[in-house]
Scaffold this motif. Structure first.
Motif, PDB file in Angstrom:
ATOM      1  N   GLY A  87     -27.393  12.648  13.327  1.00  0.00           N
ATOM      2  CA  GLY A  87     -27.947  13.986  13.224  1.00  0.00           C
ATOM      3  C   GLY A  87     -29.090  14.107  12.232  1.00  0.00           C
ATOM      4  N   GLN A  88     -29.289  13.077  11.423  1.00  0.00           N
ATOM      5  CA  GLN A  88     -30.362  13.095  10.421  1.00  0.00           C
ATOM      6  C   GLN A  88     -31.524  12.161  10.779  1.00  0.00           C
ATOM      7  OE1 GLN A  88     -30.213  15.369   8.101  1.00  0.00           O
ATOM      8  NE2 GLN A  88     -28.177  15.938   8.856  1.00  0.00           N
ATOM      9  N   LEU A  89     -31.480  11.589  11.985  1.00  0.00           N
ATOM     10  CA  LEU A  89     -32.529  10.636  12.361  1.00  0.00           C
ATOM     11  C   LEU A  89     -33.918  11.293  12.379  1.00  0.00           C
ATOM     12  CD1 LEU A  89     -30.873   8.509  15.196  1.00  0.00           C
ATOM     13  CD2 LEU A  89     -31.376   7.822  12.853  1.00  0.00           C
ATOM     14  N   CYS A  90     -33.996  12.507  12.902  1.00  0.00           N
ATOM     15  CA  CYS A  90     -35.304  13.171  12.974  1.00  0.00           C
ATOM     16  C   CYS A  90     -35.858  13.434  11.579  1.00  0.00           C
ATOM     17  CB  CYS A  90     -35.187  14.482  13.757  1.00  0.00           C
ATOM     18  SG  CYS A  90     -34.979  14.248  15.536  1.00  0.00           S
ATOM     19  N   ALA A  91     -35.003  13.933  10.684  1.00  0.00           N
ATOM     20  CA  ALA A  91     -35.446  14.218   9.321  1.00  0.00           C
ATOM     21  C   ALA A  91     -35.890  12.935   8.621  1.00  0.00           C
ATOM     22  CB  ALA A  91     -34.326  14.891   8.538  1.00  0.00           C
ATOM     23  N   PHE A  92     -35.137  11.869   8.813  1.00  0.00           N
ATOM     24  CA  PHE A  92     -35.489  10.592   8.190  1.00  0.00           C
ATOM     25  C   PHE A  92     -36.806  10.068   8.752  1.00  0.00           C
ATOM     26  CE2 PHE A  92     -35.404   6.021   7.609  1.00  0.00           C
ATOM     27  CZ  PHE A  92     -34.876   5.861   6.330  1.00  0.00           C
ATOM     28  N   ALA A  93     -36.930  10.081  10.077  1.00  0.00           N
ATOM     29  CA  ALA A  93     -38.142   9.575  10.718  1.00  0.00           C
ATOM     30  C   ALA A  93     -39.371  10.369  10.271  1.00  0.00           C
ATOM     31  CB  ALA A  93     -37.998   9.628  12.234  1.00  0.00           C
ATOM     32  N   ARG A  94     -39.227  11.672  10.163  1.00  0.00           N
ATOM     33  CA  ARG A  94     -40.355  12.505   9.740  1.00  0.00           C
ATOM     34  C   ARG A  94     -40.864  12.087   8.361  1.00  0.00           C
ATOM     35  NH1 ARG A  94     -38.003  17.126  10.037  1.00  0.00           N
ATOM     36  NH2 ARG A  94     -37.489  17.352   7.838  1.00  0.00           N
ATOM     37  N   GLU A  95     -39.931  11.820   7.452  1.00  0.00           N
ATOM     38  CA  GLU A  95     -40.333  11.440   6.094  1.00  0.00           C
ATOM     39  C   GLU A  95     -40.947  10.037   6.053  1.00  0.00           C
ATOM     40  OE1 GLU A  95     -40.441  13.502   3.541  1.00  0.00           O
ATOM     41  OE2 GLU A  95     -39.787  15.001   4.990  1.00  0.00           O
ATOM     42  N   VAL A  96     -40.450   9.134   6.897  1.00  0.00           N
ATOM     43  CA  VAL A  96     -41.047   7.790   6.967  1.00  0.00           C
ATOM     44  C   VAL A  96     -42.480   7.884   7.474  1.00  0.00           C
ATOM     45  CG1 VAL A  96     -40.936   5.547   8.131  1.00  0.00           C
ATOM     46  CG2 VAL A  96     -38.844   6.585   7.216  1.00  0.00           C
ATOM     47  N   LEU A  97     -42.697   8.650   8.538  1.00  0.00           N
ATOM     48  CA  LEU A  97     -44.043   8.812   9.090  1.00  0.00           C
ATOM     49  C   LEU A  97     -44.962   9.495   8.075  1.00  0.00           C
ATOM     50  CD1 LEU A  97     -43.281   9.898  12.769  1.00  0.00           C
ATOM     51  CD2 LEU A  97     -43.820   7.615  11.903  1.00  0.00           C
ATOM     52  N   ARG A  98     -44.421  10.442   7.334  1.00  0.00           N
ATOM     53  CA  ARG A  98     -45.223  11.146   6.330  1.00  0.00           C
ATOM     54  C   ARG A  98     -45.658  10.186   5.216  1.00  0.00           C
ATOM     55  NH1 ARG A  98     -42.522  16.425   4.081  1.00  0.00           N
ATOM     56  NH2 ARG A  98     -43.042  17.082   6.221  1.00  0.00           N
ATOM     57  N   LEU A 117     -29.221   2.514  13.879  1.00  0.00           N
ATOM     58  CA  LEU A 117     -29.787   3.769  13.381  1.00  0.00           C
ATOM     59  C   LEU A 117     -31.227   3.560  12.913  1.00  0.00           C
ATOM     60  CD1 LEU A 117     -26.713   5.064  11.337  1.00  0.00           C
ATOM     61  CD2 LEU A 117     -27.590   6.051  13.465  1.00  0.00           C
ATOM     62  N   SER A 118     -31.435   2.499  12.162  1.00  0.00           N
ATOM     63  CA  SER A 118     -32.788   2.171  11.702  1.00  0.00           C
ATOM     64  C   SER A 118     -33.688   1.822  12.872  1.00  0.00           C
ATOM     65  CB  SER A 118     -32.737   0.998  10.720  1.00  0.00           C
ATOM     66  OG  SER A 118     -31.923   1.299   9.601  1.00  0.00           O
ATOM     67  N   GLY A 119     -33.119   1.184  13.890  1.00  0.00           N
ATOM     68  CA  GLY A 119     -33.910   0.818  15.060  1.00  0.00           C
ATOM     69  C   GLY A 119     -34.453   2.028  15.793  1.00  0.00           C
ATOM     70  N   GLN A 120     -33.692   3.111  15.816  1.00  0.00           N
ATOM     71  CA  GLN A 120     -34.179   4.341  16.456  1.00  0.00           C
ATOM     72  C   GLN A 120     -35.421   4.860  15.737  1.00  0.00           C
ATOM     73  OE1 GLN A 120     -32.775   6.519  19.048  1.00  0.00           O
ATOM     74  NE2 GLN A 120     -31.715   4.668  19.692  1.00  0.00           N
ATOM     75  N   VAL A 121     -35.386   4.833  14.410  1.00  0.00           N
ATOM     76  CA  VAL A 121     -36.552   5.266  13.621  1.00  0.00           C
ATOM     77  C   VAL A 121     -37.683   4.254  13.773  1.00  0.00           C
ATOM     78  CG1 VAL A 121     -37.379   5.803  11.295  1.00  0.00           C
ATOM     79  CG2 VAL A 121     -35.074   6.489  11.995  1.00  0.00           C
ATOM     80  N   GLY A 122     -37.344   2.978  13.771  1.00  0.00           N
ATOM     81  CA  GLY A 122     -38.353   1.938  13.909  1.00  0.00           C
ATOM     82  C   GLY A 122     -39.111   2.028  15.211  1.00  0.00           C
ATOM     83  N   ALA A 123     -38.404   2.390  16.294  1.00  0.00           N
ATOM     84  CA  ALA A 123     -39.069   2.521  17.600  1.00  0.00           C
ATOM     85  C   ALA A 123     -40.103   3.637  17.569  1.00  0.00           C
ATOM     86  CB  ALA A 123     -38.036   2.781  18.689  1.00  0.00           C
ATOM     87  N   LEU A 124     -39.786   4.731  16.883  1.00  0.00           N
ATOM     88  CA  LEU A 124     -40.732   5.838  16.764  1.00  0.00           C
ATOM     89  C   LEU A 124     -41.940   5.429  15.928  1.00  0.00           C
ATOM     90  CD1 LEU A 124     -41.347   8.832  17.316  1.00  0.00           C
ATOM     91  CD2 LEU A 124     -40.073   9.388  15.221  1.00  0.00           C
ATOM     92  N   ALA A 125     -41.686   4.743  14.817  1.00  0.00           N
ATOM     93  CA  ALA A 125     -42.779   4.285  13.959  1.00  0.00           C
ATOM     94  C   ALA A 125     -43.665   3.288  14.695  1.00  0.00           C
ATOM     95  CB  ALA A 125     -42.211   3.665  12.685  1.00  0.00           C
ATOM     96  N   ARG A 126     -43.032   2.413  15.473  1.00  0.00           N
ATOM     97  CA  ARG A 126     -43.799   1.430  16.254  1.00  0.00           C
ATOM     98  C   ARG A 126     -44.812   2.124  17.153  1.00  0.00           C
ATOM     99  NH1 ARG A 126     -43.798   0.057  21.540  1.00  0.00           N
ATOM    100  NH2 ARG A 126     -44.033  -2.136  22.122  1.00  0.00           N
ATOM    101  N   ASP A 127     -44.360   3.144  17.876  1.00  0.00           N
ATOM    102  CA  ASP A 127     -45.257   3.832  18.800  1.00  0.00           C
ATOM    103  C   ASP A 127     -46.339   4.618  18.057  1.00  0.00           C
ATOM    104  OD1 ASP A 127     -43.737   2.812  20.837  1.00  0.00           O
ATOM    105  OD2 ASP A 127     -42.587   4.652  21.168  1.00  0.00           O
ATOM    106  N   ARG A 128     -45.977   5.179  16.934  1.00  0.00           N
ATOM    107  CA  ARG A 128     -46.942   5.989  16.175  1.00  0.00           C
ATOM    108  C   ARG A 128     -47.988   5.125  15.485  1.00  0.00           C
ATOM    109  NH1 ARG A 128     -50.442   7.972  14.214  1.00  0.00           N
ATOM    110  NH2 ARG A 128     -50.692   9.884  12.996  1.00  0.00           N
ATOM    111  N   TRP A 129     -47.549   3.985  14.941  1.00  0.00           N
ATOM    112  CA  TRP A 129     -48.459   3.149  14.146  1.00  0.00           C
ATOM    113  C   TRP A 129     -49.153   2.066  14.961  1.00  0.00           C
ATOM    114  CZ3 TRP A 129     -44.239   2.094   9.867  1.00  0.00           C
ATOM    115  CH2 TRP A 129     -43.968   3.306   9.200  1.00  0.00           C
ATOM    116  N   GLY A 130     -48.665   1.783  16.155  1.00  0.00           N
ATOM    117  CA  GLY A 130     -49.264   0.740  16.973  1.00  0.00           C
ATOM    118  C   GLY A 130     -49.039  -0.658  16.436  1.00  0.00           C
ATOM    119  N   VAL A 131     -47.880  -0.868  15.804  1.00  0.00           N
ATOM    120  CA  VAL A 131     -47.531  -2.191  15.270  1.00  0.00           C
ATOM    121  C   VAL A 131     -46.228  -2.639  15.912  1.00  0.00           C
ATOM    122  CG1 VAL A 131     -48.700  -1.712  13.080  1.00  0.00           C
ATOM    123  CG2 VAL A 131     -46.240  -1.243  13.298  1.00  0.00           C
TER     124      VAL A 131
END
Length: 418
Positions: A87-98, A117-131
């Motif tokens: 339930g906190q994945l979105c909040a965590f991902a937002r702060e990582v991207l920020r 759990l980290s992989g879910q955030v990592g997948a979002l960061a991957r798409d956003r950062w292009g890495v």
């Protein structure tokens, strides 16, 4: 491939700065910090993103030269179980991207996530950062559910679906052993070309033999004791109860052994073990083992090395382990390991050479394996020498080199896909 300059390491549910052996802290914590240190020694900057669990924690903590731990605010600091963290994945991902957005474009070259759990955030960061995204599972729900310990709770469907999504999203998957690689392919339909086996390591400067007589005296252990030790989180998955039941069986067979038997349980409650933190102590009482069992709170790595050195053997009766770092750490001190023949323990321990592997969790079979090491001096001496040889095969420097190669392959694959 492009040079790797900076890595975003994501360890959402547990900080690498936490003390292993209690709560959610264990071998994965050691893995993340040791890998990060070795990467930093090669001139690579590593930022480890983890969820803040205390208001007193500094937002940014320099852990080592080149390694920074970033405590991300996502949900309440205390009171959340691991099962509530999705339930906190979105909040965590937002702060990582920020955090990345505050840096120049292209700040990170790769994302390495640990646990689903980290992989879910990592997948979002991957798409956003292009890495590229490199992911390490550490444990898998489907594997755990196939070999549940008595009293343990099956992993929920939400985790299984989440793991399947991460496996599909990752550019490369790092498996600890050949068996884990096969499980990723057979149970999660991972593409074989995207799975690479890289064994974890052991810090041979910390985990080394100590003078047994000296450390026993310092730890308050009798010089001639038979010390059968468990080290790890106290939860059904790790099965410390199997060791206690085996010790009771051993004493039924050989009552004279009681006068010199000591069974240290080094660790704290974790996972479903938190629901009944007193249950292992109650079991020891029910089995009339209060005089031989010692409960020791979690200890730092250097102190754990002293306990391992003091032991006659270290028991690892887990129902599943993706690798089983404590088995290698114990062997590095020259102490044989008696382990369940499951998961990565069949790689970490060489049966008959550095320890004994036991099929199943029957207390009788475990009692016999423990007895062999305790009473057969020639076997024990041979296993002690083999334990040192086995541990030398595992090196964090070698792990870092192999992981770097995986990062490079992930870069190449991502460019080819584009």
């Amino acid at each position: 491939m492009d040079p790797i300059r900076r890595v975003a390491m994501i360890s959402l549910h547990t900080s690498p700065l936490d003390q292993p052996g209690t709560g959610d802290a264990g071998g994965m914590n050691v893995y993340v910090i040791e890998l990060s240190r070795r990467l930093a020694a090669r001139g690579i900057e590593v930022d480890v993103f983890t969820r803040a669990t205390s208001s007193a924690a500094d937002p940014v903590v320099p852990a080592f030269d080149g390694v920074t731990v970033r405590h991300v605010h996502a949900g309440p600091f205390e009171g959340l179980t691991k099962g509530e963290l999705p339930g906190q994945l979105c909040a965590f991902a937002r702060e990582v991207l920020r955090a990345e957005a505050a840096q120049p474009e292209g700040h990170y070259d790769v994302v390495h996530s640990h646990y689903w759990l980290s992989g879910q955030v990592g997948a979002l960061a991957r798409d956003r950062w292009g890495v590229p995204l490199v992911h390490s599972m550490h444990t898998m729900a489907k594997v755990k559910n196939e070999a549940l310990a008595l009293g343990d709770t099956p992993e929920p469907l939400a985790r299984i679906i989440g793991e399947e999504q991460v496996v599909e999203a990752a550019d490369m998957l790092v498996a600890n052993t050949d068996l884990e690689a096969k499980q990723l392919i057979n149970l999660y339909d991972a593409e074989p070309a995207r799975v690479e086996v890289v064994h974890p390591g052991v810090d041979l400067d910390v985990f080394r033999p100590h003078d047994k007589a000296v450390v026993r005296r310092e730890l308050g252990l009798p010089a001639e004791a038979a010390v059968l030790m468990f080290a790890g989180r106290i939860q059904p998955l790790k099965a410390p109860d199997v060791l206690l039941r085996a010790v009771a069986e051993l004493l039924d067979r050989d009552p004279a052994l009681r006068s010199r038997l000591v069974v240290p349980i080094v660790g704290g409650p974790s996972g479903t073990g938190l629901e009944h933190p007193e249950s292992l102590a109650q079991l020891a009482s029910d089995l009339r083992l209060e005089d031989v069992v010692r409960f020791v709170p979690p200890v730092a790595q250097d102190e754990l090395a002293r306990w391992c050195s003091a032991a006659t053997l270290v028991a690892v009766p887990s129902y599943n382990e993706s690798f089983g770092l404590v088995a290698v750490e114990a062997q590095a001190t020259g102490t044989p390991v008696v382990a369940a023949a499951v998961g990565g323990l069949t790689t970490a321990v060489r049966d008959g050479h550095s320890g004994l592997l036991v099929d199943g969790h029957d207390p009788g079979a475990w009692a016999e394996a423990l007895r062999r090491v305790v009473v057969d001096d020639a076997l024990r001496v041979r296993l002690e020498a083999g334990a040192l040889q086995q541990a030398r095969q595992f090196s964090w420097d070698r792990t870092a080199e192999r992981v770097l190669a995986v990062y490079g392959q992930a870069q190449v694959d991502l460019k080819e896909a584009v």
